[in-house]
Design a protein around this motif. Structure first.
Motif, short mmCIF file in Angstrom:
data_model
loop_
_atom_site.label_atom_id
_atom_site.label_comp_id
_atom_site.label_asym_id
_atom_site.label_seq_id
_atom_site.Cartn_x
_atom_site.Cartn_y
_atom_site.Cartn_z
N GLU A 207 -4.58 -28.12 -10.46
CA GLU A 207 -4.54 -27.53 -9.13
C GLU A 207 -5.13 -26.13 -9.08
OE1 GLU A 207 -0.93 -28.26 -6.75
OE2 GLU A 207 -0.18 -29.44 -8.45
N ASN A 208 -5.19 -25.45 -10.24
CA ASN A 208 -5.84 -24.13 -10.33
C ASN A 208 -6.54 -24.03 -11.67
OD1 ASN A 208 -3.95 -22.94 -12.36
ND2 ASN A 208 -2.47 -23.24 -10.70
N ASP A 209 -7.33 -22.98 -11.86
CA ASP A 209 -8.15 -22.88 -13.08
C ASP A 209 -7.31 -22.77 -14.34
OD1 ASP A 209 -8.65 -19.50 -13.82
OD2 ASP A 209 -7.46 -20.18 -12.12
N ALA A 210 -6.15 -22.12 -14.27
CA ALA A 210 -5.30 -21.98 -15.45
C ALA A 210 -4.81 -23.33 -15.94
CB ALA A 210 -4.12 -21.06 -15.13
N LYS A 211 -4.56 -24.25 -15.02
CA LYS A 211 -4.10 -25.59 -15.40
C LYS A 211 -5.19 -26.37 -16.11
CE LYS A 211 0.21 -26.05 -14.09
NZ LYS A 211 1.28 -26.44 -15.05
N VAL A 212 -6.44 -26.16 -15.72
CA VAL A 212 -7.55 -26.82 -16.40
C VAL A 212 -7.63 -26.34 -17.85
CG1 VAL A 212 -10.04 -27.25 -16.42
CG2 VAL A 212 -8.82 -27.05 -14.24
N LEU A 213 -7.45 -25.04 -18.03
CA LEU A 213 -7.58 -24.44 -19.36
C LEU A 213 -6.45 -24.82 -20.30
CD1 LEU A 213 -8.73 -20.89 -18.21
CD2 LEU A 213 -10.14 -22.66 -19.26
N GLU A 214 -5.34 -25.34 -19.77
CA GLU A 214 -4.21 -25.71 -20.62
C GLU A 214 -4.57 -26.86 -21.55
OE1 GLU A 214 -0.72 -26.53 -18.36
OE2 GLU A 214 -0.44 -24.46 -17.72
N LYS A 215 -5.47 -27.73 -21.12
CA LYS A 215 -5.87 -28.86 -21.94
C LYS A 215 -7.12 -28.50 -22.75
CE LYS A 215 -2.81 -32.00 -21.08
NZ LYS A 215 -2.01 -32.64 -22.14
N ILE A 226 -8.68 -28.10 -8.16
CA ILE A 226 -8.48 -28.71 -6.85
C ILE A 226 -8.51 -27.69 -5.72
CG2 ILE A 226 -6.88 -30.09 -5.45
CD1 ILE A 226 -6.00 -31.45 -8.08
N ALA A 227 -7.92 -26.51 -5.95
CA ALA A 227 -7.92 -25.48 -4.91
C ALA A 227 -9.34 -25.03 -4.59
CB ALA A 227 -7.06 -24.29 -5.33
N ARG A 228 -10.16 -24.86 -5.62
CA ARG A 228 -11.56 -24.48 -5.39
C ARG A 228 -12.31 -25.58 -4.66
NH1 ARG A 228 -14.93 -22.84 -10.39
NH2 ARG A 228 -16.52 -22.98 -8.76
N GLN A 229 -12.03 -26.82 -4.99
CA GLN A 229 -12.70 -27.92 -4.30
C GLN A 229 -12.37 -27.90 -2.81
OE1 GLN A 229 -12.72 -31.89 -6.02
NE2 GLN A 229 -12.27 -31.07 -8.07
N PHE A 250 -4.10 -20.35 -4.92
CA PHE A 250 -5.26 -19.73 -4.27
C PHE A 250 -5.42 -18.26 -4.63
CE2 PHE A 250 -4.27 -23.49 -1.93
CZ PHE A 250 -5.47 -23.96 -1.44
N ILE A 251 -4.42 -17.67 -5.31
CA ILE A 251 -4.49 -16.25 -5.64
C ILE A 251 -4.21 -16.03 -7.13
CG2 ILE A 251 -3.90 -15.46 -3.32
CD1 ILE A 251 -1.02 -15.10 -4.25
N ASN A 252 -4.64 -14.87 -7.63
CA ASN A 252 -4.54 -14.56 -9.05
C ASN A 252 -3.12 -14.17 -9.46
OD1 ASN A 252 -6.62 -14.41 -11.23
ND2 ASN A 252 -5.68 -12.41 -11.58
N THR A 253 -2.88 -14.25 -10.77
CA THR A 253 -1.57 -13.88 -11.31
C THR A 253 -1.24 -12.41 -11.06
OG1 THR A 253 -2.59 -13.47 -13.47
CG2 THR A 253 -1.60 -15.64 -13.13
N THR A 254 -2.27 -11.60 -10.86
CA THR A 254 -2.06 -10.17 -10.63
C THR A 254 -1.80 -9.83 -9.16
OG1 THR A 254 -4.46 -9.89 -10.41
CG2 THR A 254 -3.51 -9.56 -12.60
#
Length: 522
Positions: A207-215, A226-229, A250-254
């Motif tokens: 659903e966000n870029d961090a989730k993609v990087l987990e794998k 998905i959010a970017r799509q 939709f927003i960053n961790t910061t």
């Protein structure tokens, strides 16, 4: 004879309070559970003429519906309502929650009914991802994947990137035909079901870029989350209405959102601002809102694009919404549905709208049946509102579910016993049992002592909305069920939805009625 659930609620007040009041009015003492005489709420039911007259009225309705078929033109609009996890048992139990087993939820009064088969290509019991691909794109897929065909296995970030494996949804077909499209959900707008409207991914969790990087081995650059799509890709960008939860994707961790909660992105992007900038660059009237008040201030008659993100994650359960001050700051599913229709109905060519009652499913996973039924009743209320705002002559409304759950209605309870309470009899171990129960899930802890047999459940426990109903096998989250789910239809070509068919047939029938996409009547 035709009593809608709204009429029942109007007579009784807020449905949650009614249910609790009925529990207090009919305490289930031990003698009641052992079989005291039931109370007959409708004396007319004792007479055979009552049922004969009811059948005559129903028959006349069916005859009139058949006579209207030949006059039906194609649909200008299609609204698909998806009760996530809304099994047939859930519908039955919700009917009791609003007053009595003889009542009907709004969509149960629709003239046509069918059953769809919900399995994935690789699983007997489906999830909300592969099913979204089926009922929105017309193609059965693998468990955990969205908007791609069965050549793509879950987590396969190579074949999942290949556009040749993408499955387009009815939302795109509608957009290509000059119609508008939108979505409303009580889940995150990037969750599995709504993502089926616009996304293509090998993993529903991305659903966000961090989730993609987990794998390991998957690039967040190549595997667009998905959010970017939703914000960047063609179908998502063109959606005129997007409402639900999920600000964190939709927003960053910061960055903290409007309620002080941090985002989950790690790429520094603020996709909400990107969405607004895109609309401004194209000189389109767009509004982003995050609260009920904000939604109320939007001029829906002039707004072309509406993005509403009302929670960091999922929207609240409707029962919790009504029991708290949340109802002052967060819109209900009915309120979001009404706003969506007002925006979309401005297009003279028509629209496709997807509306999901998502938290029916989530409460079932927790074996909190009462919460699930409360959300089912709100789901029915949203459907009633949509029908009131549209015409059966030009708007096809299809109501269905993606999959079922393992909850059953059991025992032989009396008619006036609350469905969320205890049965009127004891088990062979001389202990009471609930009318609702699950095959598995966290409610196992309320079922058994380690070696001493079943635990005793009191009526007071079942009145707690957080009560976890008994389950046979221990699981931290109850599973979906594999049985067929209902499909209810009203409007032009609603007769298409009768019978038993593959879930992947649903978008084909909607598209034929709407005259869009590969199934259009050219």
């Amino acid at each position: 004879m035709r009593i809608t659930f709204l009429f029942v609620l109007a007579l009784t007040g807020v449905f949650v309070d009614v249910v609790l009041a009925r529990d207090r009015a009919h305490p289930r003492s031990s003698s009641t559970r052992l079989g005291s005489a039931p109370h007959i709420t409708n004396e007319a039911e004792r007479d055979a003429s009552y049922w004969n007259e009811f059948a005559q009225e129903t028959l006349q309705e069916k005859i009139q519906q058949a006579a209207n078929l030949n006059a039906a033109n194609g649909a200008k609009n299609v609204i698909m309502f998806l009760g996530d996890g809304m099994s047939v048992h859930t519908v039955t139990a919700a009917r009791n929650l609003i007053g009595d087993s003889a009542n009907q939820l709004s969509f149960e009064q629709f003239p046509y009914f069918g059953l769809s088969k919900t399995y994935c290509v690789d699983r007997q019991v489906a999830d909300s991802a592969c099913t979204a691909t089926a009922y929105l794109g017309g193609v059965k897929a693998n468990y955990g994947t969205i908007g791609v065909n069965a050549k793509v296995k879950r987590y396969d970030c190579t074949t999942g990137q290949n556009p040749a494996n993408f499955v387009e949804s009815i939302a795109k077909w509608a957009q290509d035909a000059g119609k508008d499209a939108g979505l409303v959900t009580t889940a995150r707008v990037t969750h599995a079901s709504p993502a089926g409207v616009y996304a293509h991914t090998a993993n529903r969790d991305w659903e966000n870029d961090a989730k993609v990087l987990e794998k390991g081995g998957c690039s967040a650059k190549d595997n667009v989350d998905i959010a970017r799509q939703l914000v960047e890709w063609d179908v998502g960008k063109k959606l005129k209405v997007v409402m639900g939860g999920g600000r964190r994707n939709f927003i960053n961790t910061t960055v903290n959102d409007e309620e002080g909660l941090p985002g989950h992105r790690t790429d520094g992007r603020n996709l909400i601002q990107d969405w607004l900038k895109d609309k401004q660059a194209n000189k389109q009237q767009a509004a982003y809102v995050w609260s009920k008040k904000g939604l109320s201030l939007v001029d829906l008659d002039k707004t072309e694009y509406l993005l509403g993100l009302f929670a960091s994650s999922h929207c609240p359960y409707n029962g919790d919404l009504q029991r708290s001050n949340y109802k002052l700051v967060k819109p209900s599913l009915t309120e979001m549905t009404e706003a969506a229709i007002k925006v979309l109905q401005k297009n003279k060519n028509g629209y496709f709208l997807f509306v999901e009652g998502a938290r029916i499913d989530m409460a079932h996973h927790d074996t909190r049946a009462r919460k699930s039924l409360e959300d089912t009743v709100e789901f029915a209320r949203a459907i009633e509102r949509a029908r009131d705002m549209t015409s059966e002559e030009d708007t096809l409304i299809v109501v269905t579910s993606d999959h079922s759950h393992t909850m059953t209605v059991n025992g032989y309870p009396y008619r006036d016993q609350p469905i969320t309470g205890l049965s009127n009899a004891l088990g062979d171990d001389d202990l009471p049992y609930t009318i609702l129960s699950y095959a598995n899930g966290p409610g196992f802890s309320n079922t058994y002592h380690d070696k001493a047999g079943r635990k005793e459940i009191t009526p007071e426990e079942t009145e707690n909305v957080r009560f976890e109903y008994p389950a046979t096998a221990p699981l931290s989250s109850e599973t979906h069920g594999g049985d067929d789910v209902g499909v209810f239809a009203s409007g032009p070509f609603a007769q298409y939805f009768s019978g038993n068919y593959e879930q992947s047939n649903i978008p084909a029938m909607m598209a034929r009625a709407l005259n869009v996409g590969p199934f259009a009547n050219l």
